[in-house]
Design a protein around this motif. Structure first.
Motif, PDB file in Angstrom:
ATOM      1  N   CYS A  20      -3.483   7.591  16.341  1.00 47.64           N
ATOM      2  CA  CYS A  20      -3.381   6.679  15.190  1.00 47.64           C
ATOM      3  C   CYS A  20      -2.441   5.516  15.502  1.00 47.64           C
ATOM      4  O   CYS A  20      -2.719   4.363  15.133  1.00 47.64           O
ATOM      5  N   LYS A  21      -1.332   5.799  16.196  1.00 47.90           N
ATOM      6  CA  LYS A  21      -0.387   4.735  16.552  1.00 47.90           C
ATOM      7  C   LYS A  21      -1.035   3.723  17.503  1.00 47.90           C
ATOM      8  O   LYS A  21      -0.827   2.512  17.379  1.00 47.90           O
ATOM      9  N   VAL A  46      -3.451   1.598  15.453  1.00 47.12           N
ATOM     10  CA  VAL A  46      -2.708   0.644  14.611  1.00 47.12           C
ATOM     11  C   VAL A  46      -2.282  -0.566  15.450  1.00 47.12           C
ATOM     12  O   VAL A  46      -2.420  -1.720  15.005  1.00 47.12           O
ATOM     13  N   ARG A  59      -3.638  -4.383  14.832  1.00 46.41           N
ATOM     14  CA  ARG A  59      -2.707  -5.506  14.609  1.00 46.41           C
ATOM     15  C   ARG A  59      -3.049  -6.674  15.542  1.00 46.41           C
ATOM     16  O   ARG A  59      -3.065  -7.835  15.128  1.00 46.41           O
ATOM     17  N   ARG A 112      -6.655  -1.230   9.715  1.00 48.63           N
ATOM     18  CA  ARG A 112      -5.252  -0.870   9.991  1.00 48.63           C
ATOM     19  C   ARG A 112      -4.617  -0.144   8.811  1.00 48.63           C
ATOM     20  O   ARG A 112      -3.937   0.869   8.989  1.00 48.63           O
ATOM     21  N   GLN A 113      -4.857  -0.650   7.614  1.00 47.09           N
ATOM     22  CA  GLN A 113      -4.246  -0.034   6.430  1.00 47.09           C
ATOM     23  C   GLN A 113      -4.703   1.414   6.252  1.00 47.09           C
ATOM     24  O   GLN A 113      -3.905   2.291   5.915  1.00 47.09           O
ATOM     25  N   GLU A 131      -3.132   3.564   8.993  1.00 51.74           N
ATOM     26  CA  GLU A 131      -1.699   3.771   8.692  1.00 51.74           C
ATOM     27  C   GLU A 131      -1.521   4.841   7.605  1.00 51.74           C
ATOM     28  O   GLU A 131      -0.594   5.657   7.669  1.00 51.74           O
ATOM     29  N   LEU A 167      -2.024   8.046   9.294  1.00 48.43           N
ATOM     30  CA  LEU A 167      -0.854   8.329  10.126  1.00 48.43           C
ATOM     31  C   LEU A 167       0.294   8.877   9.273  1.00 48.43           C
ATOM     32  O   LEU A 167       0.977   9.834   9.668  1.00 48.43           O
ATOM     33  N   ALA A 168       0.498   8.277   8.092  1.00 50.39           N
ATOM     34  CA  ALA A 168       1.571   8.752   7.194  1.00 50.39           C
ATOM     35  C   ALA A 168       1.312  10.197   6.765  1.00 50.39           C
ATOM     36  O   ALA A 168       2.246  11.004   6.696  1.00 50.39           O
ATOM     37  N   LEU A 221       6.861   4.062   6.658  1.00 45.95           N
ATOM     38  CA  LEU A 221       5.516   3.515   6.872  1.00 45.95           C
ATOM     39  C   LEU A 221       4.838   3.238   5.534  1.00 45.95           C
ATOM     40  O   LEU A 221       4.241   2.179   5.325  1.00 45.95           O
ATOM     41  N   LEU A 246       3.473  -0.274   3.467  1.00 49.60           N
ATOM     42  CA  LEU A 246       2.023  -0.284   3.240  1.00 49.60           C
ATOM     43  C   LEU A 246       1.695  -0.476   1.755  1.00 49.60           C
ATOM     44  O   LEU A 246       0.774  -1.208   1.401  1.00 49.60           O
TER      45      LEU A 246
END
Length: 422
Positions: free
Chosen positions: A110-111, A114, A118, A126-127, A130, A133-134, A149, A153
């Motif tokens: 996921c990182k 992202v 970007r 991306r949103q 993210e 990922l959170a 994070l 967001l």
């Protein structure tokens, strides 16, 4: 992989489907994807090949290959619409999530995605990555990183007014604050999620998630009746979708019944038409707890906790409430047992209640400090000395009240005399 490629046609896809082994099918699909053709039909076939390949790699538990596939497909993503790119990327991330023991790989994947989004300025994708990922960071108990994070967001998504994503993020934030034991903020985030959800159509699964979180927060506040109604709503939503979370909603419904001392209803709920579909260890665990509660038996309670450790102690929500229930049961039983005595051996009480002496000593000392009864522990003799509750003489409060009233009269007279003298 060979540098040769296969034509991006339906025949190639059919050839992969007819392959004798998964490895052979995977090899064929890789060769289809490597085809440089960029005609609309070829791109459509390659999209199908990617979906099939992702499914096969997931079935074969090749998580690392799925990760490298995402990197390999980046030139292809430049040829197709952003919406299709987002669908493929999120599909591959979801496939990795279905492979057991890949939480660290999912976080690093996921990182990577992202960072790529970007650089490519793909905000929509991306949103969502993210947010995923959170959720992974929260599951991994990396709460501070997940909160940092999410805070950024949420501001970004609120500016864009993307209600559906906002519901997801607010709900995730509520779960995160609840994990950090910050109940006021958890409730505020849940209210924000509900407000956003009221403005749009929310899929049934997501509505079930909101109801489930609402039930958990109400249960935390000891409002078990309201919590039960929310868990019931969540259960109905998940049951209609045949979602595996239905059994947890039902489990929490049973927990609420036990906590409000309606353990007799547990058996009837389990034996109902909806309950019979989910008979298994989760419901058996709650039935064992309900039986122990109905019989006020600490021994049966401890047996249930031991036999169903995974279902009871490893579920943080159930464990927190059952710990409270166990303490209440233990205190009630101890008060009932020591009531006839003025001095009694601790070993005798331990024998009656069937608990270890050291565990009982700790509990008795805690109850004395909490003023559940008046007494002291004589550890030299191994005895508990119980004192009679000191009776408060009614004359003392009355005397204090009289003195207080006289004080008010004197103050009033002083004020009047000051006015006359002036």
């Amino acid at each position: 992989m060979s540098s040769s490629y296969l034509p991006a046609t339906t025949d190639s896809i059919a050839q992969a489907l007819e392959a004798k082994t998964p490895s052979e099918a995977i090899s064929i699909l890789y060769h289809v994807i490597e085809n440089p053709a960029s005609a609309p039909d070829a791109l459509r076939i390659k999209e199908q090949a990617i979906t099939n390949l992702s499914d096969l790699l997931r079935q074969e538990n090749r998580a690392e290959e799925l990760r490298s596939l995402l990197t390999q497909l980046r030139p292809f993503f430049a040829l197709i619409p952003k919406a299709k790119t987002a669908k493929i990327v999120r599909g591959i991330i979801d496939d990795v999530a279905k492979i057991p023991g890949t939480s660290d790989l999912q976080i690093s994947l996921c990182k990577e995605v992202v960072q790529w989004t970007r650089a490519e300025k793909r905000t929509f994708l991306r949103q969502r990555v993210e947010a995923k990922l959170a959720a992974l960071l929260m599951e991994n108990k990396e709460y501070s990183e997940a909160l940092n994070l999410l805070s950024g967001l949420i501001k970004e998504v609120r500016r864009l007014d993307d209600k559906l994503l906002l519901v997801d993020i607010d709900l995730l934030e509520s779960k995160l604050h609840f994990s950090l034991r910050n109940l006021p903020k958890a409730k505020a985030s849940l209210t924000a999620a509900r407000t956003a959800a009221n403005a749009i159509y929310v899929p049934p699964a997501q509505q079930g998630n909101i109801d489930l979180q609402s039930g958990i927060l109400h249960a935390e506040e000891k409002d078990y009746k309201t919590a039960y109604s929310y868990f019931f709503e969540a259960f109905e939503a998940f049951n209609a979708l045949e979602d595996p979370r239905a059994v947890f909603s039902l489990k929490y419904m049973l927990l609420c019944k036990i906590m409000v001392s309606q353990a007799d209803d547990v058996a009837s709920i389990i034996s109902s038409k909806a309950g019979l579909q989910y008979v298994g260890p989760e419901l058996d665990a709650m039935k064992a707890v309900a039986d122990a509660h109905a019989k006020r038996s600490l021994k049966l309670f401890e047996i249930a906790l031991h036999d169903f450790k995974a279902q009871l102690e490893e579920d943080p929500i159930v464990h927190r409430h059952l710990s409270s229930l166990y303490d209440t049961l233990l205190e009630q039983n101890l008060c009932r047992l020591i009531e006839p005595f003025s001095r009694v051996e601790i070993a005798h009480i331990a024998e009656l209640i069937e608990l270890p002496v050291d565990h009982l000593e700790k509990k008795l000392s805690q109850m004395i400090l909490d003023k559940k009864f008046s007494g002291t522990l004589d550890q030299g003799a191994g005895c508990l000395v119980i004192f009679d509750d000191p009776k408060t003489d009614a004359i003392f409060p009355a005397t204090l009240e009289t003195i207080s009233n006289i004080g008010k009269v004197v103050d009033s007279l002083y004020v009047r005399s000051a006015k006359i003298m002036a």
